[in-house]
Write a protein that holds these residues in place. Structure first.
Motif, PDB file in Angstrom:
ATOM      1  N   UNK A 193      41.155  46.130  37.055  1.00  0.00           N
ATOM      2  CA  UNK A 193      40.913  44.966  36.669  1.00  0.00           C
ATOM      3  C   UNK A 193      42.095  43.660  36.499  1.00  0.00           C
ATOM      4  N   UNK A 194      42.950  44.234  35.790  1.00  0.00           N
ATOM      5  CA  UNK A 194      44.189  43.296  35.444  1.00  0.00           C
ATOM      6  C   UNK A 194      44.537  42.491  36.843  1.00  0.00           C
ATOM      7  N   UNK A 195      44.814  43.631  37.872  1.00  0.00           N
ATOM      8  CA  UNK A 195      45.311  42.877  39.077  1.00  0.00           C
ATOM      9  C   UNK A 195      44.237  41.991  39.708  1.00  0.00           C
ATOM     10  N   UNK A 196      42.845  42.192  39.507  1.00  0.00           N
ATOM     11  CA  UNK A 196      41.812  41.497  40.129  1.00  0.00           C
ATOM     12  C   UNK A 196      41.805  40.179  39.321  1.00  0.00           C
ATOM     13  N   UNK A 197      42.031  40.287  38.149  1.00  0.00           N
ATOM     14  CA  UNK A 197      42.070  38.855  37.430  1.00  0.00           C
ATOM     15  C   UNK A 197      43.082  37.923  37.942  1.00  0.00           C
ATOM     16  N   UNK A 198      44.437  38.695  38.052  1.00  0.00           N
ATOM     17  CA  UNK A 198      45.649  37.787  38.339  1.00  0.00           C
ATOM     18  C   UNK A 198      45.347  37.254  39.534  1.00  0.00           C
ATOM     19  N   UNK A 199      44.768  38.061  40.740  1.00  0.00           N
ATOM     20  CA  UNK A 199      44.522  37.416  42.012  1.00  0.00           C
ATOM     21  C   UNK A 199      43.485  36.142  41.988  1.00  0.00           C
TER      22      UNK A 199
END
Length: 329
Positions: free
Chosen positions: A106-112
């Motif tokens: 989730x965190x990586x997808x948000x950052x992307x």
């Protein structure tokens, strides 16, 4: 623009990234799974991004929804999101997922650049979840939901399908839980898109039944057609607000007249409707070296021929050969 003969304009693109899934939901596929697409049949990451670029920069698409199968099984998902977020104009991007892998992504997808998620969860009872999905991953879905909320992938929407004799009595409990956790709950009528072709209208819990059940515990105020727009969910304000609950009644309350969606399967086929029985091949054009303008023309022709409705109420309705997992939700 992706306009059809009825004046509808498709601005919402659903992109299936894979037909594979790590659950075996009874209303979707058999316990042993399906015959998955081979690697060469799947669009590559570059091909997906190119088609999305064509749609966004040349065909008027403003919203991208990544689906599956289970899109979190796509190794290049984060990179695809990041590349699409760099497009001008930037599309709004969401993801429909079963939530199992969301805790770690989730965190990586948000950052992307992903904006929000829809997570499928049909029950609050772990034992019922295992019966419905044939997997004991209930806790992982709850963890994924919490991670999405903490990462800012909001509003976090939860999709639930009710099945008679399994979770058909859970509507009020699911809504109470969603309100408590600040999730937006949406009930979806079971649709004739199962691989087994075993769907029967009289075995489906309809929107009216769901709303009757919810009203035993909550006061529901219709949000209204103006607020709904082209969204598939009718929404109600719960106990005066601020929370809302939605119902997607594709079978009993079809919304085809306002449909603004176009669909791309994981193997590069355009579908003008979830229930379409025909597809238009973009993969062949891509791999034969067609320029963007030609691909755009093929796409526009495919959408121009979109039918007036899904045909679910027609006695001659034929269920699509592809199940939901292969089409993309």
């Amino acid at each position: 623009m992706l306009i059809d003969t009825y004046g509808r304009i498709a601005t919402d693109l659903r992109v299936s990234l894979t037909d594979r899934c790590n659950l075996r939901c009874t209303y979707c596929m058999p316990e042993e799974g399906l015959e998955w697409l081979g690697k060469s049949a799947l669009l590559s990451d570059d091909e997906i991004v190119r088609l999305i670029r064509i749609a966004v920069t040349g065909l008027g698409v403003t919203d991208i929804r990544f689906t599956g199968g289970e899109p979190l099984l796509r190794p290049g998902l984060t990179g695809i999101v990041e590349r699409c977020a760099a497009l001008e104009p930037r599309p709004r991007m969401s993801l429909t997922t079963n939530g199992i892998g969301l805790g770690r992504t989730a965190a990586a997808l948000k950052a992307a650049g992903l904006d929000r998620v829809n997570v499928s969860l049909d029950t609050l009872r772990p034992e019922v979840f295992k019966t419905l999905t044939r997997r004991g991953r209930h806790a992982d879905v709850l963890a994924g939901l919490a991670a999405a909320r903490a990462s800012g992938l909001t509003p976090v929407k939860v999709n639930a399908v009710l099945m008679p004799g399994l979770n058909g009595d859970e509507a009020p409990d699911l809504l109470a839980w969603a309100v408590e956790n600040d999730y937006e709950l949406r009930f979806i009528e079971q649709m004739p898109l199962d691989a087994q072709h075993g769907w029967k209208r009289d075995g489906m819990i309809a929107a009216g039944d769901i709303l009757d059940s919810l009203r035993t515990r909550f006061t529901l105020t219709p949000e209204g057609r103006e607020a709904r727009g082209a969204a598939p969910a009718e929404r109600w304000i719960v106990d005066g607000g601020p929370h809302r609950v939605g119902v997607i009644a594709s079978v009993t309350r079809p919304f085809c007249a306002a449909c603004d969606r176009t669909r791309l399967t994981a193997d590069g086929q355009i579908r003008s409707c979830l229930f379409a029985t025909e597809e238009t091949d973009l993969r062949a054009a891509l791999r034969s070296g067609a320029p963007d303008e030609e691909i755009g023309r093929i796409w526009r022709r495919a959408m121009w021929g979109k039918k007036a409705g899904s045909g679910l109420d027609d006695p001659a309705f034929l269920q699509p050969e592809r199940p939901m997992s292969a089409i993309g939700g």
